[in-house]
Design an enzyme around this catalytic site. Structure first.
Site, PDB file in Angstrom:
ATOM      1  N   CYS A  23       0.920  -1.116   0.078  1.00  0.00           N
ATOM      2  CA  CYS A  23      -0.133   0.022   0.031  1.00  0.00           C
ATOM      3  C   CYS A  23       0.787   1.277   0.159  1.00  0.00           C
ATOM      4  O   CYS A  23       1.456   1.511   0.784  1.00  0.00           O
ATOM      5  CB  CYS A  23      -0.979  -0.159   1.190  1.00  0.00           C
ATOM      6  SG  CYS A  23      -1.897   1.531   1.745  1.00  0.00           S
ATOM      7  N   CYS A  26       0.080   3.606   2.849  1.00  0.00           N
ATOM      8  CA  CYS A  26       0.387   3.187   4.057  1.00  0.00           C
ATOM      9  C   CYS A  26       1.961   3.457   4.202  1.00  0.00           C
ATOM     10  O   CYS A  26       2.507   3.878   5.441  1.00  0.00           O
ATOM     11  CB  CYS A  26       0.233   1.556   3.988  1.00  0.00           C
ATOM     12  SG  CYS A  26      -1.270   1.063   4.174  1.00  0.00           S
TER      13      CYS A  26
END
Length: 99
Positions: A23, A26
């Site tokens: 991600c 993230c």
């Protein structure tokens, strides 16, 4: 290793970061959370949970997108947000619940 529930009860203020290695947002959030941890020191615990390795836990918390942050105060969920926030925004939210 302590259970998730034990970790929430052991620490007064806990920020849980549901994320995934693949991600991009993230990866952007990770250094921001590191700065937040440095800001608070021992007053805040941050638990990072990889949703791919902990799918059942992510499902239990209805995590549908990453990153998702959940803030706990004395074992109770007090705030939840998906997406990346700036350090100043996260600090402002945590300060609302600090003792």
């Amino acid at each position: 290793m302590a259970s998730f529930k034990e970790l929430l009860q052991k620490n007064s203020v806990v920020l849980v970061d549901f994320s995934a290695e693949w991600c991009g947002p993230c990866q952007t959030l990770a250094p921001i959370l590191h700065e937040v941890k440095e800001h608070y020191g021992d007053k805040l615990s941050i638990i990072k949970i990889d949703v791919d390795k902990n799918q059942a836990l992510a499902r239990n918390f209805s995590v549908q997108g990453v990153p998702t942050m959940i803030l706990y105060k004395d074992g109770l969920q007090v705030w939840r947000q998906s997406g990346v926030l700036l350090k100043s925004e996260i600090v402002k939210i945590i300060d609302k619940f600090q003792v």
